[in-house]
Scaffold this motif. Structure first.
Motif, PDB file in Angstrom:
ATOM      1  N   VAL A 120     -13.215  38.400  13.783  1.00 33.02           N
ATOM      2  CA  VAL A 120     -12.859  37.417  12.767  1.00 33.02           C
ATOM      3  C   VAL A 120     -12.107  36.288  13.445  1.00 33.02           C
ATOM      4  CG1 VAL A 120     -11.629  36.986  10.607  1.00 33.02           C
ATOM      5  CG2 VAL A 120     -12.722  39.197  10.995  1.00 33.02           C
ATOM      6  N   GLU A 121     -12.568  35.057  13.239  1.00 35.22           N
ATOM      7  CA  GLU A 121     -11.899  33.876  13.778  1.00 35.22           C
ATOM      8  C   GLU A 121     -11.532  32.959  12.621  1.00 35.22           C
ATOM      9  OE1 GLU A 121     -14.446  32.037  16.581  1.00 35.22           O
ATOM     10  OE2 GLU A 121     -14.571  33.789  17.916  1.00 35.22           O
ATOM     11  N   SER A 122     -10.248  32.592  12.562  1.00 39.01           N
ATOM     12  CA  SER A 122      -9.808  31.724  11.477  1.00 39.01           C
ATOM     13  C   SER A 122      -8.463  31.114  11.833  1.00 39.01           C
ATOM     14  CB  SER A 122      -9.696  32.519  10.163  1.00 39.01           C
ATOM     15  OG  SER A 122      -9.308  31.664   9.100  1.00 39.01           O
ATOM     16  N   ALA A 123      -8.146  30.064  11.151  1.00 42.31           N
ATOM     17  CA  ALA A 123      -6.845  29.409  11.272  1.00 42.31           C
ATOM     18  C   ALA A 123      -6.585  28.682   9.959  1.00 42.31           C
ATOM     19  CB  ALA A 123      -6.811  28.447  12.454  1.00 42.31           C
ATOM     20  N   PRO A 124      -5.335  28.536   9.568  1.00 41.84           N
ATOM     21  CA  PRO A 124      -5.048  27.841   8.307  1.00 41.84           C
ATOM     22  C   PRO A 124      -5.678  26.454   8.262  1.00 41.84           C
ATOM     23  CG  PRO A 124      -3.088  28.932   9.143  1.00 41.84           C
ATOM     24  CD  PRO A 124      -4.122  29.038  10.212  1.00 41.84           C
ATOM     25  N   GLY A 125      -6.433  26.186   7.182  1.00 37.79           N
ATOM     26  CA  GLY A 125      -7.063  24.898   6.987  1.00 37.79           C
ATOM     27  C   GLY A 125      -8.361  24.707   7.722  1.00 37.79           C
ATOM     28  N   GLU A 126      -8.842  25.670   8.476  1.00 37.01           N
ATOM     29  CA  GLU A 126     -10.044  25.507   9.291  1.00 37.01           C
ATOM     30  C   GLU A 126     -11.155  26.486   8.917  1.00 37.01           C
ATOM     31  OE1 GLU A 126      -9.161  25.608  13.404  1.00 37.01           O
ATOM     32  OE2 GLU A 126      -7.599  24.061  13.300  1.00 37.01           O
ATOM     33  N   GLY A 127     -11.088  27.123   7.771  1.00 34.41           N
ATOM     34  CA  GLY A 127     -12.119  28.051   7.377  1.00 34.41           C
ATOM     35  C   GLY A 127     -12.055  29.352   8.175  1.00 34.41           C
ATOM     36  N   ASP A 149     -15.952  27.160   4.736  1.00 34.91           N
ATOM     37  CA  ASP A 149     -15.098  25.999   4.972  1.00 34.91           C
ATOM     38  C   ASP A 149     -13.843  26.054   4.111  1.00 34.91           C
ATOM     39  OD1 ASP A 149     -16.182  25.632   2.494  1.00 34.91           O
ATOM     40  OD2 ASP A 149     -17.018  23.636   2.880  1.00 34.91           O
ATOM     41  N   GLY A 150     -13.349  27.260   3.869  1.00 34.75           N
ATOM     42  CA  GLY A 150     -12.189  27.435   3.006  1.00 34.75           C
ATOM     43  C   GLY A 150     -10.868  27.152   3.689  1.00 34.75           C
ATOM     44  N   ARG A 151      -9.811  27.656   3.078  1.00 32.33           N
ATOM     45  CA  ARG A 151      -8.465  27.347   3.530  1.00 32.33           C
ATOM     46  C   ARG A 151      -8.074  28.090   4.802  1.00 32.33           C
ATOM     47  NH1 ARG A 151      -7.661  30.363  -1.292  1.00 32.33           N
ATOM     48  NH2 ARG A 151      -7.443  28.372  -2.378  1.00 32.33           N
ATOM     49  N   GLY A 152      -8.818  29.132   5.168  1.00 35.16           N
ATOM     50  CA  GLY A 152      -8.517  29.873   6.386  1.00 35.16           C
ATOM     51  C   GLY A 152      -7.256  30.716   6.261  1.00 35.16           C
ATOM     52  N   PHE A 153      -6.939  31.424   7.322  1.00 37.05           N
ATOM     53  CA  PHE A 153      -5.751  32.286   7.328  1.00 37.05           C
ATOM     54  C   PHE A 153      -5.428  32.662   8.769  1.00 37.05           C
ATOM     55  CE2 PHE A 153      -9.493  34.897   6.965  1.00 37.05           C
ATOM     56  CZ  PHE A 153      -9.271  35.967   7.817  1.00 37.05           C
ATOM     57  N   VAL A 154      -4.274  33.250   8.943  1.00 37.95           N
ATOM     58  CA  VAL A 154      -3.841  33.715  10.261  1.00 37.95           C
ATOM     59  C   VAL A 154      -4.353  35.138  10.450  1.00 37.95           C
ATOM     60  CG1 VAL A 154      -1.883  34.221  11.758  1.00 37.95           C
ATOM     61  CG2 VAL A 154      -1.822  32.236  10.230  1.00 37.95           C
ATOM     62  N   VAL A 155      -5.140  35.357  11.481  1.00 42.84           N
ATOM     63  CA  VAL A 155      -5.710  36.678  11.729  1.00 42.84           C
ATOM     64  C   VAL A 155      -4.675  37.539  12.436  1.00 42.84           C
ATOM     65  CG1 VAL A 155      -7.564  37.960  12.839  1.00 42.84           C
ATOM     66  CG2 VAL A 155      -7.995  35.668  11.933  1.00 42.84           C
ATOM     67  N   PRO A 156      -4.256  38.661  11.845  1.00 40.43           N
ATOM     68  CA  PRO A 156      -3.305  39.547  12.530  1.00 40.43           C
ATOM     69  C   PRO A 156      -3.895  40.072  13.830  1.00 40.43           C
ATOM     70  CG  PRO A 156      -3.465  40.097  10.193  1.00 40.43           C
ATOM     71  CD  PRO A 156      -4.565  39.123  10.491  1.00 40.43           C
ATOM     72  N   GLU A 157      -3.057  40.290  14.814  1.00 38.70           N
ATOM     73  CA  GLU A 157      -3.529  40.719  16.128  1.00 38.70           C
ATOM     74  C   GLU A 157      -4.104  42.126  16.093  1.00 38.70           C
ATOM     75  OE1 GLU A 157      -0.476  40.314  18.971  1.00 38.70           O
ATOM     76  OE2 GLU A 157      -0.291  38.140  18.764  1.00 38.70           O
ATOM     77  N   ALA A 158      -3.448  43.044  15.407  1.00 38.50           N
ATOM     78  CA  ALA A 158      -3.872  44.448  15.460  1.00 38.50           C
ATOM     79  C   ALA A 158      -4.918  44.761  14.405  1.00 38.50           C
ATOM     80  CB  ALA A 158      -2.662  45.373  15.294  1.00 38.50           C
ATOM     81  N   GLY A 159      -4.676  44.351  13.157  1.00 38.17           N
ATOM     82  CA  GLY A 159      -5.536  44.786  12.070  1.00 38.17           C
ATOM     83  C   GLY A 159      -6.810  44.013  11.924  1.00 38.17           C
ATOM     84  N   GLY A 160      -6.834  42.740  12.356  1.00 34.23           N
ATOM     85  CA  GLY A 160      -8.038  41.948  12.196  1.00 34.23           C
ATOM     86  C   GLY A 160      -8.292  41.488  10.794  1.00 34.23           C
ATOM     87  N   GLY A 161      -7.348  41.675   9.895  1.00 34.64           N
ATOM     88  CA  GLY A 161      -7.496  41.228   8.522  1.00 34.64           C
ATOM     89  C   GLY A 161      -6.229  40.577   8.078  1.00 34.64           C
ATOM     90  N   ARG A 162      -6.213  40.064   6.905  1.00 40.25           N
ATOM     91  CA  ARG A 162      -5.031  39.371   6.432  1.00 40.25           C
ATOM     92  C   ARG A 162      -3.917  40.346   6.133  1.00 40.25           C
ATOM     93  NH1 ARG A 162      -7.721  35.076   2.314  1.00 40.25           N
ATOM     94  NH2 ARG A 162      -9.655  36.087   2.914  1.00 40.25           N
ATOM     95  N   ALA A 163      -2.698  39.931   6.451  1.00 45.41           N
ATOM     96  CA  ALA A 163      -1.555  40.787   6.179  1.00 45.41           C
ATOM     97  C   ALA A 163      -1.454  41.026   4.693  1.00 45.41           C
ATOM     98  CB  ALA A 163      -0.275  40.138   6.726  1.00 45.41           C
ATOM     99  N   GLY A 164      -1.276  42.278   4.328  1.00 49.87           N
ATOM    100  CA  GLY A 164      -1.130  42.615   2.921  1.00 49.87           C
ATOM    101  C   GLY A 164      -2.435  42.658   2.164  1.00 49.87           C
ATOM    102  N   ARG A 165      -3.592  42.395   2.845  1.00 52.32           N
ATOM    103  CA  ARG A 165      -4.863  42.414   2.154  1.00 52.32           C
ATOM    104  C   ARG A 165      -5.333  43.845   1.943  1.00 52.32           C
ATOM    105  NH1 ARG A 165      -6.188  40.228  -1.214  1.00 52.32           N
ATOM    106  NH2 ARG A 165      -8.402  40.445  -0.846  1.00 52.32           N
ATOM    107  N   GLY A 166      -6.477  43.951   1.254  1.00 50.40           N
ATOM    108  CA  GLY A 166      -6.927  45.260   0.825  1.00 50.40           C
ATOM    109  C   GLY A 166      -7.907  45.927   1.753  1.00 50.40           C
ATOM    110  N   HIS A 167      -8.990  46.425   1.157  1.00 48.80           N
ATOM    111  CA  HIS A 167      -9.876  47.341   1.864  1.00 48.80           C
ATOM    112  C   HIS A 167     -11.036  46.651   2.568  1.00 48.80           C
ATOM    113  CE1 HIS A 167     -11.492  51.344   2.545  1.00 48.80           C
ATOM    114  NE2 HIS A 167     -12.667  50.913   2.144  1.00 48.80           N
ATOM    115  N   GLY A 168     -11.269  45.348   2.299  1.00 45.77           N
ATOM    116  CA  GLY A 168     -12.489  44.696   2.742  1.00 45.77           C
ATOM    117  C   GLY A 168     -12.750  44.737   4.222  1.00 45.77           C
ATOM    118  N   LEU A 169     -11.890  44.085   5.016  1.00 43.97           N
ATOM    119  CA  LEU A 169     -12.122  44.030   6.460  1.00 43.97           C
ATOM    120  C   LEU A 169     -12.079  45.405   7.120  1.00 43.97           C
ATOM    121  CD1 LEU A 169     -10.290  40.743   7.495  1.00 43.97           C
ATOM    122  CD2 LEU A 169     -12.735  41.226   7.591  1.00 43.97           C
ATOM    123  N   PRO A 170     -11.132  46.294   6.801  1.00 48.13           N
ATOM    124  CA  PRO A 170     -11.187  47.636   7.393  1.00 48.13           C
ATOM    125  C   PRO A 170     -12.488  48.373   7.091  1.00 48.13           C
ATOM    126  CG  PRO A 170      -9.032  47.249   6.425  1.00 48.13           C
ATOM    127  CD  PRO A 170      -9.888  46.086   6.019  1.00 48.13           C
TER     128      PRO A 170
END
Length: 415
Positions: free
Chosen positions: A387-394, A351-372
């Protein structure tokens, strides 16, 4: 084409010259014997014998002369041409003195075709054929068209066959060289791919074990430092928890070096038990510092899964909770393990702050090794990760891995 083709070509190159050399000496001896039988007491006899011996010696010593080059260098074409020219010259003198020696031209044809370039060899074959025709006419009582046209026809056929076989052998040699080069390149490619795969495996293991353990320790030690003066009891509790995490990380590192299963699974525990232990540790580790509460839900009938599947799902859960703890600012997280018979699904929701899921990478922009790393683990097992997420929606991470019908068993069958 395999190694049998290489061995056959090498065998042909050994026995064919041996046959031709034997034929040369047999024809030379037969021609000398014929002359001695047909012309006893002939004044040419000493010359015929001397030239026959000289021709035999030249033929035997020729290869040694051709190979007498500087060490480590290939025999020069000039040496071959000089040696063959001397042999042919002595043979011509013999033919002039005794036409019966013309039959020695047959192995000389072969020697010339093997020794000289194609054009020079064709000139030599024409010269030898002319001498054979002349010698046959000298032995005949009169003009015979068969003696005039048969030797050139036979020489032409033999030359055409030899040149064709030589070109076929050259093409075969090129194909074999290409095959060997392709094998070497394929072996090098497989080694590179193996190295990259092992490097990826190592990076995923380090990220999911040591890196996460160090991150938790850092968080706990920072929390203990903040309350060191105001709440020594809580500070010591944080330090003890960090010590416990360090001990588990050390055990993971040792198992990682020996390529063993995760510590939670190595002792024979089931995947739900390992996930429950993980949820408890994450709640304890983050409780005093970030207030994260992790729950586990198991749906369906638990079955024994392949070791690779259990290990991959546990690592994915560890990586996902590490991301939640470090970046989501969540209060609660839920692990849901669902047994569907033909597949196993692990969901990690927060139930965290959420984030915008990039279309191609499936992980956060500029993030590290976790999701790959998680995607790579699932992909190796033929599954998928979303991965499903949106800002403010976990966020919700879902890993689905298909199971073969004979790869699962009932819990009581676990050894």
């Amino acid at each position: 084409m395999g190694t049998d083709g290489i061995g056959t070509t090498a065998a042909d190159e050994r026995w064919l010259p041996a046959v031709m050399h034997a034929a040369f000496f047999l024809l030379l001896a037969a021609s000398l014997a014929r002359f001695l039988i047909r012309h006893p007491g002939d004044p040419r006899t000493p010359w015929i014998i001397a030239l026959s011996v000289a021709l035999a010696v030249l033929y035997v010593l020729g290869p040694a002369y051709v190979l007498a080059s500087a060490p480590g260098t290939r025999p020069t074409p000039g040496r071959r041409s000089v040696w063959l020219g001397v042999v042919v010259a002595v043979w011509m003198v013999l033919v002039v003195l005794a036409p019966s020696f013309a039959w020695c031209a047959v192995p000389l044809f072969y020697t010339g075709l093997r020794t000289l370039p194609t054009r020079a060899a064709l000139v030599l074959v024409g010269l030898l054929t002319a001498f054979v025709v002349a010698a046959q006419l000298m032995l005949a009582d009169g003009f015979d068209p068969n003696l005039v046209f048969a030797p050139p026809a036979v020489a032409a056929v033999a030359t055409a066959v030899f040149v064709h076989m030589q070109r076929q052998a050259d093409r075969q040699r090129l194909l074999i060289d290409d095959l060997l080069r392709t094998r070497r390149e394929l072996a090098a490619t497989e080694r590179r791919e193996g190295t990259l795969a092992e490097r990826q495996r190592l990076s995923m293991e380090i990220h999911d074990t040591l890196a996460q353990g160090l991150s938790s320790q850092q968080m706990l030690l920072q929390a203990s430092e903040r309350v060191w003066e105001s709440d020594p009891v809580a500070a010591r509790r944080h330090v003890r928890t960090a010590e416990s995490i360090a001990e588990r990380s050390l055990a993971e590192a040792r198992r990682f070096v020996h390529d063993l299963a995760p510590a939670e699974l190595a002792a024979g525990g089931s995947l739900p038990e390992a996930l429950r232990s993980l949820a408890t540790r994450e709640s304890e580790a983050a409780g005093s510092a970030a207030g994260l509460l992790v729950r586990l839900h198991v749906d369906g009938t638990p079955t024994t899964l392949p070791d690779r599947v259990e290990s991959a799902l546990l690592r994915i859960a560890q990586g996902a909770l590490a991301n939640v703890r470090e970046h989501a600012g969540a209060q609660t997280a839920a692990l849901t393990l669902t047994y569907l018979g033909d597949q196993i699904v692990l969901d990690v929701a927060d139930d965290g702050r959420g984030f915008v899921v990039p279309e191609a990478g499936g992980g956060r922009a500029g993030r590290g090794h976790g999701l790959p790393a998680m995607r790579a683990r699932v992909r190796q097992l033929g599954g998928s990760l979303t991965v499903e997420s949106a800002p403010g929606e976990g966020a919700v991470l879902s890993a689905s891995i298909p199971l073969e019908p004979d790869s699962v068993s009932e819990p009581e069958e676990r050894l």
